[in-house]
Design a protein around this motif. Sequence first.
Motif, PDB file in Angstrom:
ATOM      1  N   UNK A   1       0.947  -1.057  -0.099  1.00 57.07           N
ATOM      2  CA  UNK A   1       0.111   0.055  -0.021  1.00 57.07           C
ATOM      3  C   UNK A   1       0.862   1.240  -0.185  1.00 57.07           C
ATOM      4  N   UNK A   2       0.395   2.345  -0.629  1.00 55.47           N
ATOM      5  CA  UNK A   2       1.195   3.690  -0.731  1.00 55.47           C
ATOM      6  C   UNK A   2       1.078   4.220   0.817  1.00 55.47           C
ATOM      7  N   UNK A   3       0.281   3.703   1.627  1.00 55.12           N
ATOM      8  CA  UNK A   3       0.006   4.348   3.061  1.00 55.12           C
ATOM      9  C   UNK A   3       0.015   3.411   4.020  1.00 55.12           C
ATOM     10  N   UNK A   4       1.399   2.925   4.263  1.00 51.08           N
ATOM     11  CA  UNK A   4       1.278   1.796   5.335  1.00 51.08           C
ATOM     12  C   UNK A   4       1.086   2.555   6.724  1.00 51.08           C
TER      13      UNK A   4
ATOM     14  N   UNK B   1      -1.730  -4.746   1.022  1.00 51.92           N
ATOM     15  CA  UNK B   1      -2.990  -4.656   1.262  1.00 51.92           C
ATOM     16  C   UNK B   1      -3.850  -5.584   1.971  1.00 51.92           C
ATOM     17  N   UNK B   2      -3.408  -6.731   1.784  1.00 51.75           N
ATOM     18  CA  UNK B   2      -3.920  -7.872   2.732  1.00 51.75           C
ATOM     19  C   UNK B   2      -3.657  -7.663   3.879  1.00 51.75           C
ATOM     20  N   UNK B   3      -2.685  -7.071   4.378  1.00 51.51           N
ATOM     21  CA  UNK B   3      -2.450  -6.909   5.808  1.00 51.51           C
ATOM     22  C   UNK B   3      -3.223  -6.023   6.512  1.00 51.51           C
ATOM     23  N   UNK B   4      -3.578  -5.001   5.588  1.00 54.57           N
ATOM     24  CA  UNK B   4      -4.454  -3.822   6.143  1.00 54.57           C
ATOM     25  C   UNK B   4      -6.123  -4.429   6.247  1.00 54.57           C
ATOM     26  N   UNK B   5      -6.422  -5.314   5.326  1.00 52.95           N
ATOM     27  CA  UNK B   5      -7.579  -5.864   5.480  1.00 52.95           C
ATOM     28  C   UNK B   5      -7.527  -6.809   6.546  1.00 52.95           C
ATOM     29  N   UNK B   6      -6.675  -7.614   6.888  1.00 54.63           N
ATOM     30  CA  UNK B   6      -6.398  -8.589   8.062  1.00 54.63           C
ATOM     31  C   UNK B   6      -6.658  -7.408   9.442  1.00 54.63           C
ATOM     32  N   UNK B   7      -5.899  -6.291   9.345  1.00 55.30           N
ATOM     33  CA  UNK B   7      -6.098  -5.417  10.553  1.00 55.30           C
ATOM     34  C   UNK B   7      -7.677  -5.025  10.810  1.00 55.30           C
ATOM     35  N   UNK B   8      -8.266  -4.614   9.852  1.00 55.14           N
ATOM     36  CA  UNK B   8      -9.499  -4.202   9.862  1.00 55.14           C
ATOM     37  C   UNK B   8     -10.606  -5.290  10.558  1.00 55.14           C
ATOM     38  N   UNK B   9     -10.220  -6.644  10.153  1.00 58.61           N
ATOM     39  CA  UNK B   9     -11.127  -7.602  10.706  1.00 58.61           C
ATOM     40  C   UNK B   9     -10.711  -8.055  11.880  1.00 58.61           C
ATOM     41  N   UNK B  10      -9.289  -7.912  12.316  1.00 58.68           N
ATOM     42  CA  UNK B  10      -9.034  -8.352  13.681  1.00 58.68           C
ATOM     43  C   UNK B  10      -9.628  -7.289  14.546  1.00 58.68           C
ATOM     44  N   UNK B  11      -9.654  -5.886  14.359  1.00 57.00           N
ATOM     45  CA  UNK B  11     -10.212  -4.795  15.161  1.00 57.00           C
ATOM     46  C   UNK B  11     -11.692  -5.294  15.340  1.00 57.00           C
TER      47      UNK B  11
ATOM     48  N   UNK C   1     -14.937  -3.775  -0.587  1.00 55.33           N
ATOM     49  CA  UNK C   1     -15.060  -2.428   0.036  1.00 55.33           C
ATOM     50  C   UNK C   1     -13.783  -1.776   0.097  1.00 55.33           C
ATOM     51  N   UNK C   2     -12.873  -2.454   0.536  1.00 53.72           N
ATOM     52  CA  UNK C   2     -11.490  -2.077   0.773  1.00 53.72           C
ATOM     53  C   UNK C   2     -10.956  -1.772  -0.469  1.00 53.72           C
ATOM     54  N   UNK C   3     -11.128  -2.463  -1.379  1.00 51.92           N
ATOM     55  CA  UNK C   3     -10.403  -2.291  -2.771  1.00 51.92           C
ATOM     56  C   UNK C   3     -11.116  -1.068  -3.174  1.00 51.92           C
ATOM     57  N   UNK C   4     -12.321  -0.819  -3.377  1.00 52.10           N
ATOM     58  CA  UNK C   4     -12.936   0.542  -3.686  1.00 52.10           C
ATOM     59  C   UNK C   4     -12.245   1.769  -3.023  1.00 52.10           C
TER      60      UNK C   4
ATOM     61  N   UNK D   1      -9.369   4.885  -4.525  1.00 52.68           N
ATOM     62  CA  UNK D   1     -10.152   6.033  -5.028  1.00 52.68           C
ATOM     63  C   UNK D   1      -9.209   7.201  -5.696  1.00 52.68           C
ATOM     64  N   UNK D   2      -9.563   7.826  -6.742  1.00 54.05           N
ATOM     65  CA  UNK D   2      -8.648   8.717  -7.535  1.00 54.05           C
ATOM     66  C   UNK D   2      -8.482   9.894  -6.615  1.00 54.05           C
ATOM     67  N   UNK D   3      -9.071  10.123  -5.574  1.00 54.81           N
ATOM     68  CA  UNK D   3      -8.916  11.248  -4.642  1.00 54.81           C
ATOM     69  C   UNK D   3      -8.077  10.914  -3.534  1.00 54.81           C
ATOM     70  N   UNK D   4      -6.610  11.372  -3.484  1.00 50.21           N
ATOM     71  CA  UNK D   4      -5.574  10.887  -2.764  1.00 50.21           C
ATOM     72  C   UNK D   4      -5.864  11.203  -1.154  1.00 50.21           C
ATOM     73  N   UNK D   5      -6.501  12.257  -0.860  1.00 45.47           N
ATOM     74  CA  UNK D   5      -7.030  12.719   0.477  1.00 45.47           C
ATOM     75  C   UNK D   5      -7.943  11.413   1.021  1.00 45.47           C
ATOM     76  N   UNK D   6      -8.712  10.941   0.353  1.00 44.85           N
ATOM     77  CA  UNK D   6      -9.489   9.960   0.885  1.00 44.85           C
ATOM     78  C   UNK D   6      -8.910   8.531   0.838  1.00 44.85           C
ATOM     79  N   UNK D   7      -8.128   8.533  -0.398  1.00 46.43           N
ATOM     80  CA  UNK D   7      -7.546   7.177  -0.392  1.00 46.43           C
ATOM     81  C   UNK D   7      -6.519   6.685   0.892  1.00 46.43           C
ATOM     82  N   UNK D   8      -5.888   7.956   1.279  1.00 48.22           N
ATOM     83  CA  UNK D   8      -5.027   7.797   2.466  1.00 48.22           C
ATOM     84  C   UNK D   8      -5.641   7.113   3.395  1.00 48.22           C
ATOM     85  N   UNK D   9      -6.846   7.307   3.706  1.00 52.64           N
ATOM     86  CA  UNK D   9      -7.790   6.883   4.838  1.00 52.64           C
ATOM     87  C   UNK D   9      -8.578   5.703   4.617  1.00 52.64           C
ATOM     88  N   UNK D  10      -8.143   5.030   3.647  1.00 54.02           N
ATOM     89  CA  UNK D  10      -9.017   3.951   3.234  1.00 54.02           C
ATOM     90  C   UNK D  10      -9.138   2.841   4.146  1.00 54.02           C
TER      91      UNK D  10
END
Length: 399
Positions: free
Chosen positions: A141-144, A206-216, A237-240, A244-253
């Motif tokens: 991910x661009x936003x670890x 990206x799968x690690x981010x999904x893992x964290x979401x599910x764990x929380x 949901x996460x992929x979408x 996001x082409x809007x990087x301000x939103x993408x950063x908080x995916x």
Amino acid sequence: ARGFAPLRIADFQEVLGEPTVALTKLRELCFSGIPFDGGLRCLCWKILLNYLPLEKALWSSLLKKQRDLYSQFLKEMIIQPGIAKANLGVSREDVTLEDHPLNPNPDSRWNTYFKDNEVLLQIDKDVRRLYPDMAFFQRPTDYPCLLILDPQNEFETLRRRVEQTTLKSQTVARNRSGVTNVSSPLKSTPSSLSEYEVLPNGCEAHWEVVERILFIYAKLNPGIAYVQGMNEIVGPLYYTFATDPNSEWKEHAEADTFFCFTNLMSEIRDNFIKSLDDSQCGITYKMEKVYSTLKEKDVELYLKLQEQNIKPQFFAFRWLTLLLSQEFLLPDVIRIWDSLFADDKRFDFLLLVCCAMLTLIRDQLLEGDFTLNMRLLQDYPISDVHLILKKAKELQDSK
């Protein structure tokens, strides 16, 4: 979805440009598919999933509050246990005074840690094989998450926790349909984790981010925790949001996906709770509803399936529980979800989509024997989701 006419994009921009979004208008537009352009889909989904209010003036403060809250969850549920583990592992004081791994007390932090590990191992197994035919989830991910990956920190990340844990936990897979696994038999998965590229320190896939979401989510919802298949709901949901082409939103995916997933699960969680299977809100009732709707719309096909003893749980269990996320390619799943999220009766339209899927292959089903028909239903042959949605809309209008 990139082929949207400029006029249609302008329609969305007009509705979303109002100080208060007209929800009925927005639903109508979204039902026919949402453009990806300019982050329109990400924004519409956030409104349709009740994450963003209709008053635009409230958006920025609400987003800040929710994203800060998510950071708090990370600190409490991943960072603090990780630090405690690092500290406890080092300290060699008298273990009779300290909380320690063999402490039988159910309130022991170690006891919680080991219990969490069982859930984590199951989540880990499932998220590593999300959409194996796409490279996206394996890519960095661009936003670890800097909170967690800060090089100053010595505590364990979830990935390290999985690598270090020697618990061979019982598989938490709660395969309830009794027939076919929740994940599709035809989706190929890498045979071993070693086939995955290991990312360098400071990066996360990206799968690690999904893992964290599910764990929380599992930690905050102990009544349901994690059930196999939730990974297939959070993935699209996460992929979408993460594309996001809007990087301000993408950063908080990550944070935005977490809250949208939580809201979506509050609507469909009954499908995942075994004790509710036979209640009016449970999955059995919904599967039977698919057949009773089919009986109204196409009695010949209904009788044929009955005669062959093809029960709805043989295929509709997975269709309904996972909102069709296993039956189609990801871009098509996302298009179907545009219509499902826009449906004001919520998942009533999903029943009609399932019905449409049956009627569109009626000739093959009427000719086929049990084995052939089961194969058709468990590996659905039509890939044109526009055709399916059009048919479902016809069934809806013919009520």
